[in-house]
Design a protein around this motif. Sequence first.
Motif, short mmCIF file in Angstrom:
data_model
loop_
_atom_site.label_atom_id
_atom_site.label_comp_id
_atom_site.label_asym_id
_atom_site.label_seq_id
_atom_site.Cartn_x
_atom_site.Cartn_y
_atom_site.Cartn_z
N THR A 1 0.81 -1.23 0.00
CA THR A 1 0.00 0.00 0.00
C THR A 1 0.83 1.27 0.00
N ASN A 2 2.12 1.14 0.27
CA ASN A 2 2.92 2.35 0.37
C ASN A 2 3.48 2.82 -0.98
N TYR A 3 2.95 2.30 -2.05
CA TYR A 3 3.34 2.76 -3.38
C TYR A 3 2.09 2.99 -4.22
N GLU A 4 2.25 3.90 -5.18
CA GLU A 4 1.20 4.07 -6.16
C GLU A 4 1.53 3.15 -7.33
N PHE A 5 0.53 2.51 -7.91
CA PHE A 5 0.80 1.59 -9.01
C PHE A 5 0.16 2.05 -10.30
N GLU A 6 0.78 1.62 -11.38
CA GLU A 6 0.20 1.83 -12.71
C GLU A 6 0.43 0.54 -13.47
N ILE A 7 -0.61 -0.03 -14.02
CA ILE A 7 -0.43 -1.22 -14.86
C ILE A 7 -0.55 -0.75 -16.31
N LEU A 8 0.57 -0.79 -17.00
CA LEU A 8 0.58 -0.27 -18.36
C LEU A 8 0.62 -1.42 -19.35
N PHE A 9 -0.51 -1.68 -19.98
CA PHE A 9 -0.54 -2.71 -21.01
C PHE A 9 -0.11 -2.12 -22.34
N VAL A 10 0.69 -2.85 -23.07
CA VAL A 10 0.97 -2.46 -24.44
C VAL A 10 0.32 -3.51 -25.32
N ASN A 11 -0.79 -3.15 -25.93
CA ASN A 11 -1.49 -4.11 -26.77
C ASN A 11 -0.83 -4.12 -28.14
N ASP A 12 -0.17 -5.23 -28.40
CA ASP A 12 0.67 -5.33 -29.58
C ASP A 12 -0.12 -5.87 -30.77
N GLY A 13 -1.14 -5.15 -31.16
CA GLY A 13 -1.93 -5.55 -32.33
C GLY A 13 -2.62 -6.90 -32.18
N SER A 14 -3.20 -7.14 -31.01
CA SER A 14 -3.88 -8.42 -30.80
C SER A 14 -5.07 -8.57 -31.74
N LYS A 15 -5.32 -9.83 -32.13
CA LYS A 15 -6.45 -10.07 -33.03
C LYS A 15 -7.66 -10.57 -32.26
N ASP A 16 -7.51 -10.82 -30.96
CA ASP A 16 -8.65 -11.30 -30.18
C ASP A 16 -9.21 -10.17 -29.30
N LYS A 17 -9.87 -10.52 -28.21
CA LYS A 17 -10.53 -9.48 -27.41
C LYS A 17 -9.62 -8.81 -26.39
N THR A 18 -8.33 -8.97 -26.53
CA THR A 18 -7.40 -8.40 -25.55
C THR A 18 -7.69 -6.93 -25.26
N LEU A 19 -7.84 -6.13 -26.32
CA LEU A 19 -8.01 -4.69 -26.12
C LEU A 19 -9.29 -4.37 -25.36
N SER A 20 -10.39 -5.04 -25.73
CA SER A 20 -11.65 -4.71 -25.04
C SER A 20 -11.59 -5.16 -23.58
N ILE A 21 -10.87 -6.23 -23.30
CA ILE A 21 -10.71 -6.65 -21.91
C ILE A 21 -9.92 -5.59 -21.13
N ILE A 22 -8.86 -5.09 -21.75
CA ILE A 22 -8.06 -4.06 -21.08
C ILE A 22 -8.92 -2.82 -20.82
N LYS A 23 -9.71 -2.45 -21.82
CA LYS A 23 -10.57 -1.27 -21.67
C LYS A 23 -11.57 -1.46 -20.53
N ALA A 24 -12.12 -2.68 -20.46
CA ALA A 24 -13.07 -2.97 -19.38
C ALA A 24 -12.39 -2.87 -18.02
N LEU A 25 -11.14 -3.37 -17.96
CA LEU A 25 -10.41 -3.28 -16.70
C LEU A 25 -10.18 -1.82 -16.32
#
Length: 315
Positions: A32-56
């Motif tokens: 808890t003593n740090y701020e976090f950032e989860i940075l996904f780099v969507n490398d041109g996925s052809k499946d639902k990867t991007l929409s899942i990331i957006k939902a997250l």
Amino acid sequence: MKKISIIIPAYNEEEALPMLYERLRKLMDQVTNYEFEILFVNDGSKDKTLSIIKALREKDERVCYVDFSRNFGKEIAMIAGLDYAKGDCVIFMDADLQDPPELIPELIKYWEEGYDDVYARRSSRKGETWLKKFTSKMYYRVLQSLTRIPIQKDTGDFRLLDRRCVNALRKLRESQRCSKSMFSWIGYNKKEVLYERDPRIAGSTKWNYRKLIDLAIDGITSFTTSPLRISTYLSIPTFLALFFYFVYVIIKCIVTSTFIQAYQAIILLILFFSGVQILLFGIIGEYLGRIFNETKNRPLYFVNEYNGEKEKNEN
Ligand code: UDP
Ligand code: MG
């Protein structure tokens, strides 16, 4: 509060992402003593990867993403991650949970102790074929034998990098990238952490042997020009053979008082001209190597400390 960016290149990882996020969320709740950032780099996925990331991201502000216009490969996804990460340090992770997020607190601990590059070394690799383990071991051997810069064995890309390493890496803008050798090349204080590499949690590996061979060749050729020197070294035994055979033929002719035979002359000519050719190739290789190194346009050095202050590599 210090900020930590977790960079995750993702290519067709729809199956792994929900589990990955769960494990990361648990971790972020603990630390808890740090701020976090989860940075996904969507490398041109052809499946639902991007929409899942957006939902997250809808659910959780800490999830960020960079979306590529097409598949550029993991290496390019990693540099993009470095460009977009806002943290005081970054952690590279694979999306398939082969790198356990539970190791992150340990990485952070060493970072706080002042290490700039805390890398996780695999003590085991579950779920990988012996052929892959063997080839990867041989590759490290070969790469190390070609260069004077120490290369970390059995490390993937799972590591924590301080901001100044991030800034250093961002200055290496060559297109055929090999992160592994770049991590070594920039230097700074390194610390090893051992871990057990788990098998991939879901989906299938994005690598095949062709890609791995490409990466291996890129790694060697982007790191060192010593293969170009093969010619120069080959010319030496050729000329030695020429010299000794020449002396032998002359002495034989004198002793037996015969003329030089046609086949002997041919062998001598072949040795001479192939020697000259190999040597010329070697010379061209040397110059080519210099041009290659210059066109990479790398900064010549990075400063660790200046008057007791850590150099941050900012422009
Ligand atoms: N990856 C990527 N672009 C690609 C191939 C892979 O971003 O073109 C990502 C992938 O989503 C994963 C990581 O790189 O997060 C490692 O890939 P993988 O697990 O397939 O490789 P392995 O662990 O088998 O070496
Ligand atoms: Mg993997």
